[in-house]
Motif scaffolding. Structure first.
Motif, PDB file in Angstrom:
ATOM      1  N   GLU A  88      33.310  29.115  44.792  1.00 13.07           N
ATOM      2  CA  GLU A  88      34.570  28.472  44.444  1.00 13.07           C
ATOM      3  C   GLU A  88      35.191  28.995  43.142  1.00 13.07           C
ATOM      4  OE1 GLU A  88      33.447  24.191  46.580  1.00 13.07           O
ATOM      5  OE2 GLU A  88      33.728  24.281  44.406  1.00 13.07           O
ATOM      6  N   THR A  89      34.590  30.007  42.560  1.00 13.54           N
ATOM      7  CA  THR A  89      35.116  30.567  41.315  1.00 13.54           C
ATOM      8  C   THR A  89      36.142  31.649  41.641  1.00 13.54           C
ATOM      9  OG1 THR A  89      33.004  30.160  40.191  1.00 13.54           O
ATOM     10  CG2 THR A  89      34.530  31.694  39.139  1.00 13.54           C
ATOM     11  N   PRO A  90      37.377  31.525  41.128  1.00 14.94           N
ATOM     12  CA  PRO A  90      38.414  32.527  41.435  1.00 14.94           C
ATOM     13  C   PRO A  90      37.988  33.934  41.023  1.00 14.94           C
ATOM     14  CG  PRO A  90      39.376  30.598  40.359  1.00 14.94           C
ATOM     15  CD  PRO A  90      37.882  30.450  40.260  1.00 14.94           C
ATOM     16  N   SER A  91      38.316  34.899  41.852  1.00 21.87           N
ATOM     17  CA  SER A  91      37.951  36.288  41.569  1.00 21.87           C
ATOM     18  C   SER A  91      38.536  36.770  40.250  1.00 21.87           C
ATOM     19  CB  SER A  91      38.421  37.203  42.705  1.00 21.87           C
ATOM     20  OG  SER A  91      37.734  36.884  43.900  1.00 21.87           O
ATOM     21  N   THR A  92      39.736  36.279  39.907  1.00 24.47           N
ATOM     22  CA  THR A  92      40.349  36.696  38.645  1.00 24.47           C
ATOM     23  C   THR A  92      39.515  36.239  37.449  1.00 24.47           C
ATOM     24  OG1 THR A  92      41.738  34.696  38.735  1.00 24.47           O
ATOM     25  CG2 THR A  92      42.710  36.769  39.533  1.00 24.47           C
ATOM     26  N   GLU A  93      38.896  35.060  37.543  1.00 21.22           N
ATOM     27  CA  GLU A  93      38.065  34.561  36.447  1.00 21.22           C
ATOM     28  C   GLU A  93      36.742  35.322  36.381  1.00 21.22           C
ATOM     29  OE1 GLU A  93      39.014  32.690  34.129  1.00 21.22           O
ATOM     30  OE2 GLU A  93      40.885  31.955  34.981  1.00 21.22           O
ATOM     31  N   ILE A  94      36.209  35.700  37.526  1.00 18.02           N
ATOM     32  CA  ILE A  94      34.990  36.516  37.550  1.00 18.02           C
ATOM     33  C   ILE A  94      35.268  37.871  36.895  1.00 18.02           C
ATOM     34  CG2 ILE A  94      33.355  37.737  39.051  1.00 18.02           C
ATOM     35  CD1 ILE A  94      33.646  35.406  41.042  1.00 18.02           C
ATOM     36  N   GLU A  95      36.403  38.472  37.249  1.00 19.45           N
ATOM     37  CA  GLU A  95      36.775  39.762  36.662  1.00 19.45           C
ATOM     38  C   GLU A  95      36.987  39.636  35.161  1.00 19.45           C
ATOM     39  OE1 GLU A  95      40.198  40.899  38.883  1.00 19.45           O
ATOM     40  OE2 GLU A  95      39.060  41.208  40.747  1.00 19.45           O
ATOM     41  N   ASN A  96      37.617  38.548  34.723  1.00 21.40           N
ATOM     42  CA  ASN A  96      37.844  38.348  33.289  1.00 21.40           C
ATOM     43  C   ASN A  96      36.528  38.248  32.532  1.00 21.40           C
ATOM     44  OD1 ASN A  96      39.567  37.625  30.901  1.00 21.40           O
ATOM     45  ND2 ASN A  96      38.384  35.729  31.063  1.00 21.40           N
ATOM     46  N   ALA A  97      35.554  37.548  33.114  1.00 25.63           N
ATOM     47  CA  ALA A  97      34.243  37.408  32.463  1.00 25.63           C
ATOM     48  C   ALA A  97      33.572  38.765  32.318  1.00 25.63           C
ATOM     49  CB  ALA A  97      33.356  36.450  33.262  1.00 25.63           C
ATOM     50  N   PHE A  98      33.623  39.593  33.355  1.00 28.28           N
ATOM     51  CA  PHE A  98      33.018  40.925  33.259  1.00 28.28           C
ATOM     52  C   PHE A  98      33.799  41.817  32.287  1.00 28.28           C
ATOM     53  CE2 PHE A  98      30.488  39.815  36.948  1.00 28.28           C
ATOM     54  CZ  PHE A  98      29.319  40.524  36.730  1.00 28.28           C
ATOM     55  N   ASN A  99      35.121  41.695  32.297  1.00 27.91           N
ATOM     56  CA  ASN A  99      35.927  42.487  31.373  1.00 27.91           C
ATOM     57  C   ASN A  99      35.589  42.160  29.921  1.00 27.91           C
ATOM     58  OD1 ASN A  99      37.364  43.946  33.291  1.00 27.91           O
ATOM     59  ND2 ASN A  99      38.995  42.424  33.452  1.00 27.91           N
ATOM     60  N   THR A 100      35.428  40.870  29.623  1.00 24.90           N
ATOM     61  CA  THR A 100      35.199  40.442  28.240  1.00 24.90           C
ATOM     62  C   THR A 100      33.753  40.631  27.807  1.00 24.90           C
ATOM     63  OG1 THR A 100      36.947  38.783  28.521  1.00 24.90           O
ATOM     64  CG2 THR A 100      35.484  38.519  26.626  1.00 24.90           C
TER      65      THR A 100
END
Length: 268
Positions: A88-100
């Motif tokens: 249920e975690t949005p892909s954009t938030e997953i990408e942001n976590a990896f980016n940061t």
């Protein structure tokens, strides 16, 4: 000559504690913040930088080098928390976590390495997490970002030793910081099959942070590492049981360890 310290994410929490402690020890400390103008009480200079913006990384490092002509120690501390059922975690938030948490630190290191080679050495410390040593329920993405950083640095360290550059991972457990307030929480949905389990786990995680250790403990460990001639590759800083959990994962059968986590988070 005082060592020049460059700390990412130094406007609050662990980064701020490290910066203040090292400044009091007469190091020349520079920290970064996305909005340094909002920070009125910093005990050391803050440079504007966003680890998700390569131009901003280059500009911040160039500014510090212009002022000091060197960077002796980089402390990669900037990061974000993220919780939620992975489904249920949005892909954009997953990408942001990896980016940061992963790509950001890598890009900061890449920007600092030419200067460290030029000056004949340096030390890069990466603040990872004990959570990166295990897959934690409803914190799987966070665990994954920190685990990926740990492994990346193990490889990068071997590549850069020839230049006199040390790399060290420092994994904290739960510390009393404002990370919970800044963490992305996937919403607890009324119709979610994860509603009860996720809600209970979220409360437990927040309690752990609120009762966590003083960030000053991390600052003191970082200071000791900086002053160590041949530092270790990995350090773990936290409550004894949190550090022991890594040992247990190494020695226990997988399902036995999984059951310990399920019981700890009251998921069975």
């Amino acid at each position: 000559m005082s060592k020049v310290i460059f700390i990412t994410g130094a406007s609050s929490g662990i980064g701020k504690a490290i910066g203040e402690y090292l400044a009091n020890k007469n190091y020349r400390v520079f920290g970064t913040s996305r909005n340094p103008q909002r920070i009125k009480d910093s005990k050391f200079p803050l440079v504007k930088m966003d680890v998700n913006d390569n131009d901003s990384i280059q500009a911040a490092i160039s500014e510090v080098i212009f002022k000091t002509e060197r960077i002796d120690v980089l402390i990669n501390n900037a990061g974000v928390g993220i919780t939620g059922p992975i489904e249920e975690t949005p892909s954009t938030e997953i990408e942001n976590a990896f980016n940061t948490n992963l790509f950001g630190p890598i890009n900061v290191i890449k920007a600092v390495l030419p200067q460290m080679r030029k000056q004949g050495g340096g030390h890069i410390l990466n603040i990872t997490s004990i959570a990166g040593y295990m897959g934690l329920p409803y914190r799987g993405i966070y665990s994954a970002t920190k685990a990926a950083l740990e492994i990346t640095i193990e490889a990068m360290r071997m590549e850069t030793l020839q230049f006199g550059i040390q790399m060290t991972n420092v994994a904290p457990g739960d510390f009393a910081t404002n990370i919970a307030a800044g963490r992305y929480h996937a919403p607890v949905l009324d119709d979610s099959p994860y509603k009860k389990a996720y809600s209970n786990t979220l409360k437990l995680m927040d309690e752990h942070v609120e009762s966590g250790e003083d960030p000053l403990k991390m600052a003191k460990v970082v200071h000791q590492i900086i002053e160590t001639k041949n530092p270790k590759i990995h350090y773990k800083v936290g409550a004894p049981m949190q550090k022991f959990s890594i040992v247990l994962k190494r020695i226990l059968p997988d399902k036995v360890y999984e059951n310990l986590l399920l019981n700890h988070y009251k998921l069975k």
